[in-house]
Design an enzyme around this catalytic site. Structure first.
Site, PDB file in Angstrom:
ATOM      1  N   ARG A   1      -1.113  -1.624  -6.985  1.00  0.00           N
ATOM      2  CA  ARG A   1      -1.467  -3.107  -5.905  1.00  0.00           C
ATOM      3  C   ARG A   1      -2.451  -3.841  -6.717  1.00  0.00           C
ATOM      4  O   ARG A   1      -2.055  -4.961  -6.595  1.00  0.00           O
ATOM      5  CB  ARG A   1      -2.316  -2.347  -4.659  1.00  0.00           C
ATOM      6  CG  ARG A   1      -2.507  -3.360  -3.661  1.00  0.00           C
ATOM      7  CD  ARG A   1      -2.847  -2.625  -2.390  1.00  0.00           C
ATOM      8  NE  ARG A   1      -3.427  -3.785  -1.450  1.00  0.00           N
ATOM      9  CZ  ARG A   1      -2.716  -4.335  -0.498  1.00  0.00           C
ATOM     10  NH1 ARG A   1      -1.309  -4.496  -0.613  1.00  0.00           N
ATOM     11  NH2 ARG A   1      -3.362  -5.111   0.114  1.00  0.00           N
TER      12      ARG A   1
ATOM     13  N   LYS B   1      -1.649  -2.251   7.248  1.00  0.00           N
ATOM     14  CA  LYS B   1      -3.014  -1.400   7.709  1.00  0.00           C
ATOM     15  C   LYS B   1      -3.401  -1.916   9.039  1.00  0.00           C
ATOM     16  O   LYS B   1      -4.191  -1.189   9.834  1.00  0.00           O
ATOM     17  CB  LYS B   1      -4.014  -1.453   6.645  1.00  0.00           C
ATOM     18  CG  LYS B   1      -5.118  -0.865   6.990  1.00  0.00           C
ATOM     19  CD  LYS B   1      -6.203  -1.069   5.662  1.00  0.00           C
ATOM     20  CE  LYS B   1      -7.477  -0.563   5.912  1.00  0.00           C
ATOM     21  NZ  LYS B   1      -8.324  -0.364   4.612  1.00  0.00           N
TER      22      LYS B   1
ATOM     23  N   HIS C   1      -3.558  -9.670   3.339  1.00  0.00           N
ATOM     24  CA  HIS C   1      -4.829 -10.054   3.867  1.00  0.00           C
ATOM     25  C   HIS C   1      -5.025 -11.077   4.717  1.00  0.00           C
ATOM     26  O   HIS C   1      -4.095 -12.182   4.590  1.00  0.00           O
ATOM     27  CB  HIS C   1      -5.788 -10.292   2.716  1.00  0.00           C
ATOM     28  CG  HIS C   1      -5.848  -9.070   1.768  1.00  0.00           C
ATOM     29  ND1 HIS C   1      -6.080  -9.145   0.378  1.00  0.00           N
ATOM     30  CD2 HIS C   1      -5.738  -7.502   2.163  1.00  0.00           C
ATOM     31  CE1 HIS C   1      -6.168  -7.778  -0.350  1.00  0.00           C
ATOM     32  NE2 HIS C   1      -5.889  -7.073   0.798  1.00  0.00           N
TER      33      HIS C   1
ATOM     34  N   HIS D   1      -2.889   2.571  -5.710  1.00  0.00           N
ATOM     35  CA  HIS D   1      -3.821   1.299  -5.113  1.00  0.00           C
ATOM     36  C   HIS D   1      -4.312   0.466  -6.578  1.00  0.00           C
ATOM     37  O   HIS D   1      -4.221  -0.684  -6.458  1.00  0.00           O
ATOM     38  CB  HIS D   1      -5.311   1.566  -4.560  1.00  0.00           C
ATOM     39  CG  HIS D   1      -5.706   0.772  -3.699  1.00  0.00           C
ATOM     40  ND1 HIS D   1      -5.058   0.549  -2.490  1.00  0.00           N
ATOM     41  CD2 HIS D   1      -6.686  -0.245  -3.904  1.00  0.00           C
ATOM     42  CE1 HIS D   1      -5.696  -0.500  -1.824  1.00  0.00           C
ATOM     43  NE2 HIS D   1      -6.683  -0.926  -2.622  1.00  0.00           N
TER      44      HIS D   1
ATOM     45  N   ARG E   1       0.771  -1.195  -0.100  1.00  0.00           N
ATOM     46  CA  ARG E   1       0.106  -0.126  -0.018  1.00  0.00           C
ATOM     47  C   ARG E   1       0.995   1.218  -0.079  1.00  0.00           C
ATOM     48  O   ARG E   1       2.198   1.297   0.445  1.00  0.00           O
ATOM     49  CB  ARG E   1      -0.812   0.015   1.171  1.00  0.00           C
ATOM     50  CG  ARG E   1      -1.819  -1.290   1.252  1.00  0.00           C
ATOM     51  CD  ARG E   1      -2.604  -0.998   2.589  1.00  0.00           C
ATOM     52  NE  ARG E   1      -3.612  -2.218   2.739  1.00  0.00           N
ATOM     53  CZ  ARG E   1      -3.489  -3.356   3.353  1.00  0.00           C
ATOM     54  NH1 ARG E   1      -2.305  -3.423   3.861  1.00  0.00           N
ATOM     55  NH2 ARG E   1      -4.339  -4.195   3.435  1.00  0.00           N
TER      56      ARG E   1
ATOM     57  N   TYR F   1      -9.128 -10.559  -8.172  1.00  0.00           N
ATOM     58  CA  TYR F   1      -8.255 -10.918  -9.289  1.00  0.00           C
ATOM     59  C   TYR F   1      -8.496 -12.231  -9.850  1.00  0.00           C
ATOM     60  O   TYR F   1      -7.985 -12.357 -11.121  1.00  0.00           O
ATOM     61  CB  TYR F   1      -6.838 -10.999  -8.281  1.00  0.00           C
ATOM     62  CG  TYR F   1      -7.029  -9.705  -7.444  1.00  0.00           C
ATOM     63  CD1 TYR F   1      -6.732  -8.379  -7.852  1.00  0.00           C
ATOM     64  CD2 TYR F   1      -6.562  -9.914  -5.926  1.00  0.00           C
ATOM     65  CE1 TYR F   1      -6.640  -7.182  -7.215  1.00  0.00           C
ATOM     66  CE2 TYR F   1      -6.548  -8.832  -5.201  1.00  0.00           C
ATOM     67  CZ  TYR F   1      -6.446  -7.459  -5.612  1.00  0.00           C
ATOM     68  OH  TYR F   1      -6.514  -6.463  -4.905  1.00  0.00           O
TER      69      TYR F   1
END
Length: 357
Positions: A310, A235, A333, A307, A210, A342
């Site tokens: 990303r 994050k 994640h 982003h 990120r 994706y």
């Protein structure tokens, strides 16, 4: 460091808040909770408390004077009136679509649910009792907006760098972008920051990290040996070590050689990416990173955000690995559910190719 900037902003907001919201934030920071989430939640609390004052639902004239008893006295209709106020207020600002305003209202509600849950379940006064006897937020249900994968994929089309595009973008910046400069000043700035900017683009495209993670990275976090890794602060409030695709190694090495000559901060850790203005070295800002990405991708006829890079990385990684687990781990994640986009993008691409047979 961006984290330090956000913490200063949080502390400034907390000074205007009631003690129970200060306790809430201290509790969530001990998890550690995402400071970006806390910062956003504090904005939501400010809006709600000011609304209470305007609607005469409190005797307090300032946010920090609003009492727990007044929160305890709120009725279901009060919360519904507040959420209607937020929705109508957002829609009146002519946002791109109603879905955007609904998403914002849902986040507002989520912030308040988190606060009221804490006050009604996780607190204790001097007598051992919880702060709130009832949680009015539990009585209000909002339907969560979920975009379809087709909708999300359509929004991303034209903004992704897929297959060989990342290499072509880096080659474009390295060898062709100079011809796009239209003045001596523009050309000088490009050449001065060229190695740094190439390293930024390469790191985004080779890791999927990120923007905040890139900004917060220090020189010591980057390890270049046979393989390249970078330590980042995720994050979710956790540290992670991320692998870097080999194609970025050259750009990082060349930038580090230049970074050593730029100079050092007077105190604190050495940021990996910096800007130098009026002989003062600073950690690169959020806006500067945005400028780097949009400037070069627009000239490359893609116009992407960090982003989007990303998303590009994740799609390319899934294409070669066919593993949702690999993509989720690389992106930091906790669930493979977040990688469905994706999978969908690659499966849609395969179907397009099959139709050509």
């Amino acid at each position: 460091m961006q984290r330090e900037t956000i913490m200063k902003r949080i502390n400034k907001k907390l000074k205007t808040m009631p003690y129970y919201i200060q306790e809430y934030c201290n509790s969530k920071l001990s998890y550690p909770y995402s400071i970006c989430t806390i910062d956003a939640y504090l904005n939501d609390f400010q809006i709600f408390l000011k609304w209470m004052i305007n609607e005469k639902l409190t005797f307090g004239s300032e946010m920090r004077k609003i009492k727990l008893d007044e929160l305890n006295s709120l009725k279901k209709r009060d919360v519904e009136n507040y959420l209607s106020y937020r929705r109508l207020g957002l829609m009146s600002k002519e946002l791109p679509d109603k879905q955007t305003s609904q998403t914002t209202v849902i986040r507002n509600h989520a912030a308040l649910r988190s606060l009221f849950k804490y006050l009604s379940e996780e607190t204790e006064n001097e007598y051992g009792d919880i702060y709130l006897e009832k949680n009015v937020m539990r009585k209000v249900k909002l339907k969560k907006v979920r975009d379809t994968l087709n909708y999300r994929a359509a929004k991303l089309k034209g903004r992704l760098l897929l297959e060989n595009d990342p290499h072509e973008l880096l080659n474009f910046v390295e060898k062709k972008y100079e011809s796009h400069t239209t003045s001596d000043v523009m050309r000088w700035k490009f050449l001065y920051n060229k190695k740094r900017d190439l390293a930024i683009l390469a790191l985004f495209l080779a890791t999927g990290i990120r923007k905040s993670e890139l900004i917060d990275t220090n020189v010591e976090d980057l390890v270049i040996e046979d393989k390249v890794t970078i330590s980042v602060y995720r994050k979710e409030g956790k540290f992670d070590v991320v692998g870097v695709a080999p194609f970025a190694k050259r750009y990082l090495i060349e930038y580090l050689a230049q970074r050593e000559k730029v100079g050092h901060l007077l105190e604190g850790k050495e940021p990996l990416f910096v800007t130098k203005y009026s002989n003062q070295i600073k950690r690169i800002s959020d806006a500067s990173v945005d400028s780097v990405v949009t400037k070069y991708t627009a000239a490359f006829n893609v116009r992407a955000t960090s982003h989007d890079l990303r998303h590009s990385f994740a799609t390319n990684l899934y294409r070669v690995s066919r593993s949702s687990g690999v993509v989720a781990t690389q992106l930091g994640h906790n669930s493979t559910m977040t990688t469905d986009l994706y999978v969908h993008l690659v499966d849609e691409e395969i179907q397009e190719q099959l139709e050509k047979l």
